[in-house]
Design a protein around this motif. Structure first.
Motif, short mmCIF file in Angstrom:
data_model
loop_
_atom_site.label_atom_id
_atom_site.label_comp_id
_atom_site.label_asym_id
_atom_site.label_seq_id
_atom_site.Cartn_x
_atom_site.Cartn_y
_atom_site.Cartn_z
N GLY A 19 0.79 -1.23 0.00
CA GLY A 19 0.00 0.00 0.00
C GLY A 19 0.82 1.27 0.00
O GLY A 19 0.58 2.18 -0.79
N ALA A 20 1.81 1.36 0.88
CA ALA A 20 2.61 2.58 0.98
C ALA A 20 3.45 2.80 -0.27
O ALA A 20 3.55 3.92 -0.78
N LYS A 88 1.92 -0.81 -13.16
CA LYS A 88 0.90 -1.70 -13.73
C LYS A 88 0.99 -3.09 -13.12
O LYS A 88 -0.04 -3.70 -12.79
N ALA A 89 2.20 -3.58 -12.96
CA ALA A 89 2.39 -4.92 -12.40
C ALA A 89 2.06 -4.99 -10.92
O ALA A 89 1.70 -6.06 -10.42
N GLY A 90 2.15 -3.87 -10.24
CA GLY A 90 2.01 -3.91 -8.79
C GLY A 90 0.76 -3.29 -8.20
O GLY A 90 0.57 -3.32 -6.99
N VAL A 91 -0.12 -2.74 -9.05
CA VAL A 91 -1.27 -2.00 -8.54
C VAL A 91 -2.55 -2.51 -9.22
O VAL A 91 -2.57 -2.68 -10.45
N ARG A 96 -5.41 1.98 -10.73
CA ARG A 96 -4.78 2.59 -11.90
C ARG A 96 -5.75 3.51 -12.64
O ARG A 96 -5.36 4.57 -13.12
N ILE A 97 -7.01 3.14 -12.69
CA ILE A 97 -8.02 4.02 -13.31
C ILE A 97 -8.17 5.29 -12.48
O ILE A 97 -8.24 6.40 -13.02
N ALA A 98 -8.18 5.15 -11.15
CA ALA A 98 -8.24 6.33 -10.28
C ALA A 98 -7.01 7.21 -10.49
O ALA A 98 -7.12 8.45 -10.48
N LEU A 128 -0.19 1.76 -18.39
CA LEU A 128 -0.84 1.25 -17.18
C LEU A 128 -1.93 0.23 -17.49
O LEU A 128 -2.58 -0.27 -16.57
N GLY A 129 -2.15 -0.05 -18.77
CA GLY A 129 -3.17 -1.02 -19.15
C GLY A 129 -4.58 -0.46 -19.13
O GLY A 129 -5.55 -1.20 -18.96
#
Length: 146
Positions: A19-20, A88-91, A96-98, A128-129
């Motif tokens: 998260g951080a 992209k890989a981690g979120v 990512r949309i936000a 970011l996909g």
């Protein structure tokens, strides 16, 4: 902390971010976008602070501190392609949309859509996909809040 996150982001196969770290990496993307036109204005930093406070439930001081950390990370972060691919890989997709909606808020904050910002906003969602349709809808939501 920044060095450890940079190490995670530059691995050949980035691991999911906690998260951080995810929060800091996404904030750094907003900073990179705001700096793209070489005019990192007070309206943009204020918008980033508002976004960080809203998205993460932070106080104004905590949002400002996160932005300052993000500025340091962005200055050392790898190129935008590797940086956004790691995010992209981690979120998760909804975060990512936000982030794209927040990015549009930053671009629109100073009332001047610079060519450099537009160029990044054509690249970042894709990296970011995020589809063009979702990016356009995010832009419309951001513009409606201004």
């Amino acid at each position: 902390m920044i060095r450890a996150l940079l190490d995670k982001l530059t691995q050949p196969a980035p691991t999911p971010l906690d998260g951080a770290d995810a929060r800091l990496a996404m904030a750094a993307i907003l900073v990179r976008l705001a700096r793209a036109d070489h005019d990192y204005s007070a309206s943009e930093t204020a918008e980033i602070d508002r976004i960080l406070a809203r998205l993460h439930g932070l106080s104004p001081d905590d949002a400002r501190a996160l932005r300052c950390e993000a500025e340091a990370l962005e200055a050392e972060a790898p190129d935008t392609i590797r940086f956004t691919n790691a995010v992209k890989a981690g979120v998760p997709i909804e975060d990512r949309i936000a982030l794209i909606e927040a990015a549009w808020s930053v671009v629109l904050a100073d009332g001047d859509r610079a060519a450099e910002e537009d160029a990044l906003m054509r690249m970042i969602p894709r990296f970011l996909g995020i589809s063009d349709v979702d990016s356009n809808m995010a832009r419309q939501r951001a513009a409606a809040r201004l």
